[in-house]
Write an enzyme that holds these catalytic residues in place. Structure first.
Site, mmCIF file in Angstrom:
data_model
loop_
_atom_site.group_PDB
_atom_site.id
_atom_site.type_symbol
_atom_site.label_atom_id
_atom_site.label_comp_id
_atom_site.label_asym_id
_atom_site.label_seq_id
_atom_site.Cartn_x
_atom_site.Cartn_y
_atom_site.Cartn_z
ATOM 1 C CB SER A 17 -0.963 -0.023 1.189
ATOM 2 O OG SER A 17 -0.249 -0.008 2.384
ATOM 3 C CB CYS A 18 -0.216 4.794 0.164
ATOM 4 S SG CYS A 18 0.417 6.467 0.309
#
Lengths: 81, 194
Positions: A17-18
Site C-alpha cells: 500500500s501507499c
C-alpha cells in the site's frame, strides 16, 4: 489484459500500500532506458490516483494507460527522458 | 555613438545618453533575475520537522518524504525531540502507540491507562499494518535514504537524550541544529511540522 504496449519490464507491487506503488515505480523507472515501458501491477486502489498524480508531476515519464481488472490495477508508464 | 541605431532617436527628445544607458543596464539586470527565477523553479523542495516518536506518528513524515523524493523533490526531514527516535536504529523498531487520549480506541480511556495497554494497542496496530501490506518504519527509512532524502538528527536532542552518534541508521545526518532546519525551510516550497 492490454498488450498494445511493448512492455520492457513488469513491477509487481501487489499487496503493498501507499507509498510503495509510487515509490517503487519511480525506482524501477530510474533503472530503465528512454523509450522503455514499465508495467505496474498493484492491488492498492489508491494507486490509480497516486500514479496518475506522480506521472503528471514528474518530468521524463508519460502515463500511457491505467487498467482496472477486478482487484488488480495495471499501470503503463513510459520513460520519455 | 552611431546615429542609425533606432534607440538613439528617442535620445533626441526625452532622454539623454546617460539616462538611456541606465535604463538599458536596468533592463539587463531584470532579464538576468527573471532567468534565475526560471531555473530555480525547476527544483521543488520540502522540509518536514518531525517531532513525534509514537508508532502512528512516525509514518506520515516518512510516507510524505519518500513520495516527494519519488517526484524528484529535494527533501529534508529534521528529527527533533521524540521524532529523533524514528532515526534511532534500536528504538525505531520498538515505537509504541498510545492507547490513552485517542477516542478512536476500542477501549475507554480509564481502561487504556492500565499497564500493558499501550503494548497491546501497538501489537494490534502492528498486526493491521502487516495484514494491509503497509511498509514498516525501517523499510520507509531505507527507501527514503535510497531516494536521497536527507534525514537529519537534531544534535541538541541527541545530547539531551544521551544517544551515541552511531546509534542512528547509516546515512542519517547528525551535527545539525535549528539554524540548518530554518535555512532549508526558507528555501522550501512545502514546510510541515509533524
Amino acid at each position: 489484459m492490454s498488450t498494445e504496449y511493448d512492455t520492457t519490464e513488469t513491477l509487481d507491487v501487489k499487496g503493498q500500500s501507499c507509498p510503495m506503488p509510487v515509490v517503487k515505480t519511480k525506482q524501477a523507472i530510474d533503472d530503465l532506458a528512454v523509450g522503455d515501458v514499465l508495467e505496474v501491477l498493484a492491488t492498492d486502489s489508491g494507486s490509480m490516483s497516486d500514479i496518475e498524480g506522480w506521472a503528471a508531476g514528474t518530468e521524463g515519464v508519460d502515463l500511457l494507460e491505467q487498467v482496472e481488472e477486478g482487484d488488480l490495477y495495471v499501470h503503463y508508464v513510459e520513460k520519455t527522458a | 555613438m552611431s546615429t542609425d541605431n533606432p534607440s538613439t532617436a528617442i535620445d533626441d527628445g526625452e532622454f539623454d545618453a546617460a539616462e538611456l544607458r541606465a535604463l538599458r543596464e536596468r533592463v539587463d539586470e531584470l532579464e538576468e533575475s527573471i532567468a534565475d527565477v526560471g531555473t530555480e523553479d525547476d527544483d521543488q523542495k520540502m522540509t518536514i520537522i518531525s517531532t513525534k516518536g509514537s508508532f502512528d506518528m512516525a509514518y506520515p513524515p516518512l510516507i510524505l518524504a519518500s513520495t516527494a523524493a519519488a517526484f524528484d523533490w529535494e527533501v529534508v526531514v529534521f528529527h527533533t525531540f521524540w521524532g529523533l527516535d524514528i532515526l534511532h536504529e534500536e528504538k525505531s523498531k520498538n515505537l509504541k502507540l498510545s492507547a490513552v487520549g485517542n477516542p478512536n480506541m476500542p477501549v475507554p480511556n480509564a481502561l487504556a491507562a492500565v499497564p500493558g495497554m499501550d503494548a497491546m494497542a501497538t501489537r494490534m496496530m502492528q498486526k493491521r499494518i502487516d495484514e494491509n501490506g503497509t511498509a514498516t518504519i525501517e523499510e520507509l527509512i531505507d527507501l527514503s535514504l535510497d531516494l536521497g532524502v536527507d534525514l537529519q538528527a537534531c544534535q541538541m536532542t541527541i545530547e539531551l537524550m544521551d544517544y551515541e552518534d552511531d546509534a542512528f541508521y547509516e546515512g542519517v545526518t547528525t551535527g545539525v541544529g535549528a539554524a540548518t532546519a530554518l535555512q532549508h525551510m526558507a528555501e522550501s516550497d512545502v514546510q510541515l511540522l509533524i
